[in-house]
Design a protein around this motif. Sequence first.
Motif, PDB file in Angstrom:
ATOM      1  N   LYS A  31       0.818  -1.211   0.000  1.00  0.00           N
ATOM      2  CA  LYS A  31       0.000   0.000   0.000  1.00  0.00           C
ATOM      3  C   LYS A  31       0.852   1.261   0.000  1.00  0.00           C
ATOM      4  O   LYS A  31       0.418   2.305  -0.479  1.00  0.00           O
ATOM      5  CB  LYS A  31      -0.922   0.003   1.222  1.00  0.00           C
ATOM      6  CG  LYS A  31      -2.073  -0.974   1.123  1.00  0.00           C
ATOM      7  CD  LYS A  31      -2.977  -0.838   2.337  1.00  0.00           C
ATOM      8  CE  LYS A  31      -4.189  -1.760   2.231  1.00  0.00           C
ATOM      9  NZ  LYS A  31      -5.069  -1.635   3.419  1.00  0.00           N
TER      10      LYS A  31
ATOM     11  N   GLU B  17      -7.002   2.682   5.012  1.00  0.00           N
ATOM     12  CA  GLU B  17      -8.177   2.121   5.654  1.00  0.00           C
ATOM     13  C   GLU B  17      -8.908   1.126   4.770  1.00  0.00           C
ATOM     14  O   GLU B  17      -9.849   0.477   5.230  1.00  0.00           O
ATOM     15  CB  GLU B  17      -9.132   3.261   6.034  1.00  0.00           C
ATOM     16  CG  GLU B  17      -8.476   4.321   6.940  1.00  0.00           C
ATOM     17  CD  GLU B  17      -9.421   5.470   7.224  1.00  0.00           C
ATOM     18  OE1 GLU B  17     -10.583   5.395   6.782  1.00  0.00           O
ATOM     19  OE2 GLU B  17      -8.999   6.428   7.890  1.00  0.00           O
ATOM     20  N   TYR B  18      -8.495   1.020   3.512  1.00  0.00           N
ATOM     21  CA  TYR B  18      -9.177   0.111   2.586  1.00  0.00           C
ATOM     22  C   TYR B  18      -8.651  -1.309   2.788  1.00  0.00           C
ATOM     23  O   TYR B  18      -7.468  -1.580   2.617  1.00  0.00           O
ATOM     24  CB  TYR B  18      -8.928   0.576   1.151  1.00  0.00           C
ATOM     25  CG  TYR B  18      -9.521  -0.331   0.088  1.00  0.00           C
ATOM     26  CD1 TYR B  18     -10.891  -0.544   0.009  1.00  0.00           C
ATOM     27  CD2 TYR B  18      -8.702  -0.974  -0.831  1.00  0.00           C
ATOM     28  CE1 TYR B  18     -11.433  -1.353  -0.958  1.00  0.00           C
ATOM     29  CE2 TYR B  18      -9.228  -1.793  -1.806  1.00  0.00           C
ATOM     30  CZ  TYR B  18     -10.596  -1.976  -1.866  1.00  0.00           C
ATOM     31  OH  TYR B  18     -11.120  -2.787  -2.817  1.00  0.00           O
ATOM     32  N   LEU B  19      -9.516  -2.199   3.170  1.00  0.00           N
ATOM     33  CA  LEU B  19      -9.190  -3.589   3.497  1.00  0.00           C
ATOM     34  C   LEU B  19      -8.211  -3.638   4.678  1.00  0.00           C
ATOM     35  O   LEU B  19      -7.692  -2.620   5.141  1.00  0.00           O
ATOM     36  CB  LEU B  19      -8.621  -4.325   2.281  1.00  0.00           C
ATOM     37  CG  LEU B  19      -9.565  -4.417   1.058  1.00  0.00           C
ATOM     38  CD1 LEU B  19      -8.885  -5.160  -0.070  1.00  0.00           C
ATOM     39  CD2 LEU B  19     -10.877  -5.094   1.432  1.00  0.00           C
ATOM     40  N   SER B  20      -7.948  -4.834   5.148  1.00  0.00           N
ATOM     41  CA  SER B  20      -7.109  -4.984   6.349  1.00  0.00           C
ATOM     42  C   SER B  20      -5.684  -5.411   6.037  1.00  0.00           C
ATOM     43  O   SER B  20      -4.825  -5.358   6.903  1.00  0.00           O
ATOM     44  CB  SER B  20      -7.739  -6.024   7.287  1.00  0.00           C
ATOM     45  OG  SER B  20      -7.867  -7.274   6.622  1.00  0.00           O
ATOM     46  N   SER B  21      -5.411  -5.847   4.809  1.00  0.00           N
ATOM     47  CA  SER B  21      -4.072  -6.303   4.460  1.00  0.00           C
ATOM     48  C   SER B  21      -3.204  -5.114   4.072  1.00  0.00           C
ATOM     49  O   SER B  21      -3.695  -4.030   3.760  1.00  0.00           O
ATOM     50  CB  SER B  21      -4.129  -7.306   3.298  1.00  0.00           C
ATOM     51  OG  SER B  21      -4.664  -6.683   2.142  1.00  0.00           O
ATOM     52  N   GLN B  22      -1.877  -5.349   4.092  1.00  0.00           N
ATOM     53  CA  GLN B  22      -0.913  -4.324   3.711  1.00  0.00           C
ATOM     54  C   GLN B  22      -0.583  -4.371   2.232  1.00  0.00           C
ATOM     55  O   GLN B  22       0.194  -3.550   1.758  1.00  0.00           O
ATOM     56  CB  GLN B  22       0.383  -4.487   4.524  1.00  0.00           C
ATOM     57  CG  GLN B  22       0.190  -4.286   6.011  1.00  0.00           C
ATOM     58  CD  GLN B  22      -0.302  -2.892   6.344  1.00  0.00           C
ATOM     59  OE1 GLN B  22       0.115  -1.921   5.724  1.00  0.00           O
ATOM     60  NE2 GLN B  22      -1.192  -2.787   7.329  1.00  0.00           N
TER      61      GLN B  22
ATOM     62  N   GLN C 280      -8.401  -5.275  -6.660  1.00  0.00           N
ATOM     63  CA  GLN C 280      -8.761  -4.519  -5.463  1.00  0.00           C
ATOM     64  C   GLN C 280      -8.385  -3.048  -5.618  1.00  0.00           C
ATOM     65  O   GLN C 280      -9.165  -2.152  -5.265  1.00  0.00           O
ATOM     66  CB  GLN C 280      -8.063  -5.125  -4.244  1.00  0.00           C
ATOM     67  CG  GLN C 280      -8.555  -6.513  -3.878  1.00  0.00           C
ATOM     68  CD  GLN C 280      -7.691  -7.168  -2.813  1.00  0.00           C
ATOM     69  OE1 GLN C 280      -6.587  -6.696  -2.516  1.00  0.00           O
ATOM     70  NE2 GLN C 280      -8.173  -8.261  -2.256  1.00  0.00           N
TER      71      GLN C 280
END
Length: 591
Positions: free
Chosen positions: A39, A65-70, A76
Amino acid sequence: MRLTCSRPPVMATLGQLVANSLWFAFDALDQQKTGVVPKSQLKVLTQNVGVLLKVDRRVENCIAEYLSSQHLTFEQYLYFLTHEVLSEVDDGSTSYVGLKEHHDSLDHTFWLLGRHNLLQRHYPVFSEDALFKLFRIFCLLGDRSSERKELSQVSLNVGEVREVTRNLVTSLGREWDMRDFNQLATVISHFTFPVFITFLEGRYIQDTELTALESAVDDVYDHFVQQVLKRGKVYQRAWWTPLWVKRELEVRPWALIAPCYKLNPKSAAISVVLGPTHVPLTPAATVHNIPDEPGARQCRFTLCLESNKLVQLAATDHRSKSEWLRALDAAIHHSQEALPYHAIQSATRKLEHAEEEARETAERIRRDSQADIIENTQAELMAEKMARAEAEAAAREEAAARQAEEKRVLELQTLRLQLETLLEEETQAKRDEEIVRNLQARVLREEWERREELEQLQEEQRKMLAEETKKRQEFERQQEEKDSQLREAEKMLRKLESERLRLDRDLRSAREKIVMSERGKELLEARMKVKERTPPVRTYSLRPVRKERGNIPKRSSSFNTQAARLFKFRTKNEENNENGSENSNGTVESN
């Protein structure tokens, strides 16, 4: 973070237009080719996109803040960019012209990010500018397919490659050979961008002048990306006088444009006579063919606009007239389409290609099914014949097998006896081996204990050697100190010896001076005594009195006596000096 679901249709179209070029930028950031990008890198790319689109808020902060993964996959990130960035564009730029400007700027930005992977070729022919234009054509016509679950790929199918290649070859002034293209493209179903460029450079543009090649690429770029449906010389009638003026026009899906207006200042004067150089086209506009009449200009046609204004035009020949009519009709028909004209044409060609492949697949399946029925019938007959022959052969083989089985039983019984004997021998060998292994284990333990003792003894010797080394180093240090003291004493002794020799020289010099002074003193005293003992001689003669020679021996005797006494005194002083020097030497040696 919840993304906004409602978005303007124009922005959804912009996301569709830049998706392929965005993939190349995403692939450039994905250096490990895993299908995901951190990200932190996508945040910088999102910031640049927001600046290009003049978004008011800092949309790059939303990506954390978009999705929880890095890490994000391309799908996506495309979903995030479409809903969070492209949806923030002002309403004033949602027109088709504004959409095209955003499309051009984003494609150029994504090209700058991913071009270092696309410019690397063994024998490049296209310049970087030409390669960028082909890149935009590729992204406009390309499709995105997934090789694996995480990885995707942008490629061109054979039909689109054929369309681009045909336009490029035609622009170079060469004849298009469909059969030759089909022979070259049969082995490749989908062309990636490096394969597409290599295909064009290796087959169609060899031995081509750079100027001609740049001009041909510009024509193809204008045709596909700039959506120039038709460009050329045409006659236009003035709106207030029957005067026909020849000018260059080009037809695009949204307008009829005179491109030379910005380049030629004289066009300003022409536009006063002919009207504006940018005529917008809408679905309400129509184009009409005017039949040729004697005494009138040939190849005429009119363009009726939405405001009932007529634009009277005349082509240079009938072929050009048909092309102008077809281009204007297509431009009016696609004037309100959100997607570019050639993107829609590409989708139509792809749909037709898919339908054709489906028909060919169905026909091939039907032919294969009929051939399978015939083959199955022939196979059944052949199988029955083979089964009968196999049954007869099996009966014969069964009789021979029975005899072979009896013989086999006898062999097996003999073999069993041999195996039992071998088993007993092997059992005894294992017992012997176990005994030998135990003996080896005991010897190994003894050897291990001896090794430990040797290692301990070696460690003690190492410690003793270290102590001896320390003692030797200490002894050497003390020896060096004593040697240094000895050298200092020798140096002092040499200094004292030199001082003693200097003093001896001074003493001998003083002695000699004393002796000389004493000798002089004695001689003076002797002379004085001689003078005292000798009586004065009185004479009455005027001549000086001469001394008698007879007095000389007496004087000589007195002198000899004084010399002997002086020699004795000198000898005694020398003995005293030698005794003093010996005493001084002893004192120095004792020191």
